[in-house]
Design a protein around this motif. Structure first.
Motif, short mmCIF file in Angstrom:
data_model
loop_
_atom_site.label_atom_id
_atom_site.label_comp_id
_atom_site.label_asym_id
_atom_site.label_seq_id
_atom_site.Cartn_x
_atom_site.Cartn_y
_atom_site.Cartn_z
N ARG A 1 0.81 -1.22 0.00
CA ARG A 1 0.00 0.00 0.00
C ARG A 1 0.85 1.27 0.00
NH1 ARG A 1 -4.92 -0.17 4.16
NH2 ARG A 1 -5.28 1.81 3.07
N VAL A 2 2.10 1.19 0.40
CA VAL A 2 2.91 2.42 0.43
C VAL A 2 3.54 2.74 -0.92
CG1 VAL A 2 3.47 1.97 2.85
CG2 VAL A 2 5.13 1.35 1.08
N LYS A 3 3.47 1.80 -1.86
CA LYS A 3 4.22 1.98 -3.11
C LYS A 3 3.73 3.15 -3.94
CE LYS A 3 5.66 -2.85 -3.32
NZ LYS A 3 5.61 -4.13 -4.05
N ASN A 4 2.49 3.53 -3.78
CA ASN A 4 1.94 4.65 -4.56
C ASN A 4 1.59 5.85 -3.71
OD1 ASN A 4 2.02 3.39 -7.20
ND2 ASN A 4 0.34 2.08 -6.49
N ILE A 5 2.08 5.89 -2.48
CA ILE A 5 1.84 7.05 -1.62
C ILE A 5 2.89 8.11 -1.94
CG2 ILE A 5 1.83 7.91 0.75
CD1 ILE A 5 0.64 5.27 1.63
N LYS A 6 2.43 9.24 -2.43
CA LYS A 6 3.35 10.28 -2.89
C LYS A 6 3.33 11.53 -2.02
CE LYS A 6 2.64 8.68 -7.63
NZ LYS A 6 2.17 9.03 -8.99
N ASP A 7 2.49 11.54 -0.99
CA ASP A 7 2.37 12.75 -0.18
C ASP A 7 2.62 12.50 1.31
OD1 ASP A 7 0.12 11.27 0.29
OD2 ASP A 7 -1.30 12.94 0.10
N GLN A 8 3.36 11.44 1.61
CA GLN A 8 3.89 11.19 2.94
C GLN A 8 5.34 10.78 2.76
OE1 GLN A 8 -0.21 8.88 4.24
NE2 GLN A 8 1.64 8.32 5.32
N ASP B 1 4.11 0.11 15.04
CA ASP B 1 3.06 0.93 15.62
C ASP B 1 3.51 2.38 15.52
OD1 ASP B 1 1.62 -1.32 16.22
OD2 ASP B 1 2.11 -1.32 18.35
N TRP B 2 2.54 3.30 15.58
CA TRP B 2 2.85 4.71 15.33
C TRP B 2 2.23 5.58 16.41
CZ3 TRP B 2 6.17 5.85 11.45
CH2 TRP B 2 6.40 4.84 10.50
N SER C 1 -5.54 3.25 7.78
CA SER C 1 -5.67 4.66 7.39
C SER C 1 -6.54 5.36 8.41
CB SER C 1 -6.30 4.78 6.00
OG SER C 1 -5.45 4.24 5.01
N LEU C 2 -6.28 6.62 8.67
CA LEU C 2 -7.09 7.37 9.60
C LEU C 2 -7.12 8.84 9.19
CD1 LEU C 2 -5.14 8.13 12.86
CD2 LEU C 2 -4.13 6.75 11.05
N THR C 3 -8.14 9.52 9.66
CA THR C 3 -8.25 10.95 9.42
C THR C 3 -7.55 11.67 10.56
OG1 THR C 3 -10.37 10.69 8.29
CG2 THR C 3 -9.84 12.88 9.11
N GLN D 1 -6.25 12.40 5.27
CA GLN D 1 -6.09 10.97 5.46
C GLN D 1 -4.60 10.65 5.52
OE1 GLN D 1 -9.33 9.81 6.48
NE2 GLN D 1 -8.54 8.00 5.45
N VAL D 2 -4.24 9.81 6.47
CA VAL D 2 -2.85 9.37 6.62
C VAL D 2 -2.85 7.85 6.69
CG1 VAL D 2 -0.80 9.37 8.08
CG2 VAL D 2 -2.12 11.47 7.79
#
Length: 226
Positions: A44-51, A80-81, A95-97, A72-73
Motif C-alpha cells: 500500500r505504500v508503493k503509490n503514496i506520494k504525499d507522505q 506501531d505509530w 488509514s485514519l483521518t 487521510q494518513v
C-alpha cells in the motif's frame, strides 16, 4: 507564532538531524525518503506520494490542499505509530483521518524510535555541551546513535568525529548509552543525558522539555532503567 514554533522544533531536533546528515555522508543514506524505502513489504505504500520518512523515526504527512484542516494518513505495516502532537497510538496497516489545524503538520513517530534532541538555540553550535534529551517511544526495541564533530571545519574528513550508540530494550525498559567511539578537538568530555520514555498515557511527544531521569556520561556505557 506557528513559524517560530517550527523553527524552535528544528533546533531541538538538531542532534537527530545532524546525525542523519552524517549518515547521508558516511553511509549513503537519505534524510527524506519515500515510505517504500523503509517498508518495502507493504504494497500500500508503493503509490503514496504525499507522505515521507524524515530519517528513520519520523513520518511526515504535509497538508497541501487549500483550506484543509484534516487529511487521510496511512500508517505503514511493520510498526506501531505515535501521533507526535497528541501521543495517541495506532497500529500499522490502517488509514485514519488526522486533524491538521493551521499550526500543525501531521507527524507520526515509529514505536521503538529513539529521538536525540536538545535545547532551543539561536544557532547550531551555540551550546555544544548542552544536555541531550533522549525521547524513547515504547512499544518496540529500538536503537539510535548520536554523531558529533566540531561543526565548523572539515576535520570530520580526517576522522575527527564521535558517535555514541543508544539502545532501548522494551521488555526491561532499560536504555543503554554505549561506549563513545572517536573524538574531535573541543569535544565535551562529559555531558548530561536526560531520558524520557513515552508510553500510552504519557504527555504528548511535542512537550520537548519533559524528562524522567538524568544521567552523567563520560564516554563509558551507562544504563537507565525506566
Amino acid at each position: 507564532d506557528s513559524m517560530v514554533w517550527y523553527l524552535k522544533l528544528r533546533y531541538r531536533l538538531m542532534p537527530y538531524i545532524y546525525t542523519m546528515a552524517a549518515d547521508t555522508h558516511y553511509h549513503s543514506g537519505t534524510m527524506m525518503r519515500g515510505l517504500v524505502m523503509d517498508f518495502p513489504h507493504d504494497d500500500r505504500v508503493k503509490n503514496i506520494k504525499d507522505q515521507y520518512m524524515f530519517g528513520p523515526s519520523l513520518m511526515v504527512a504535509p497538508v497541501t490542499s487549500y483550506g484543509a484542516r484534516a487529511r487521510q494518513v496511512y500508517l505503514p505495516l511493520g510498526a506501531d505509530w505515535i501521533d507526535f502532537h497528541t501521543g495517541e497510538r495506532h497500529r500499522g496497516g490502517a488509514s485514519l483521518t488526522v486533524q491538521a489545524p493551521l499550526n500543525q503538520i501531521p507527524v507520526f513517530v515509529k514505536a521503538g524510535a529513539v529521538l536525540t534532541t536538545g535545547p532551543v538555540t539561536q544557532y547550531v553550535d551555540e551550546k555544544p555541551d548542552a544536555p541531550i534529551l533522549l525521547q524513547v517511544y515504547a512499544g518496540a526495541n529500538g536503537e539510535a546513535s548520536l554523531y558529533e564533530d566540531d561543526g565548523v571545519t572539515n576535520a570530520y574528513a580526517r576522522g575527527e568525529y564521535s558517535r555514541i550508540p543508544v539502545r532501548y530494550d522494551d521488555k526491561s525498559g532499560v536504555v543503554t548509552i554505549g561506549d563513545r567511539a572517536g573524538q574531535y578537538k573541543g569535544m565535551p568530555v562529559k555531558r548530561e543525558f536526560r531520558v524520557r520514555v513515552l508510553r500510552p498515557g504519557s504527555a504528548p511527544a511535542a512537550d520537548l522539555d519533559a524528562y524522567d531521569k538524568t544521567v552523567s556520561y563520560d564516554g563509558k556505557p551507562v544504563t537507565v532503567k525506566l
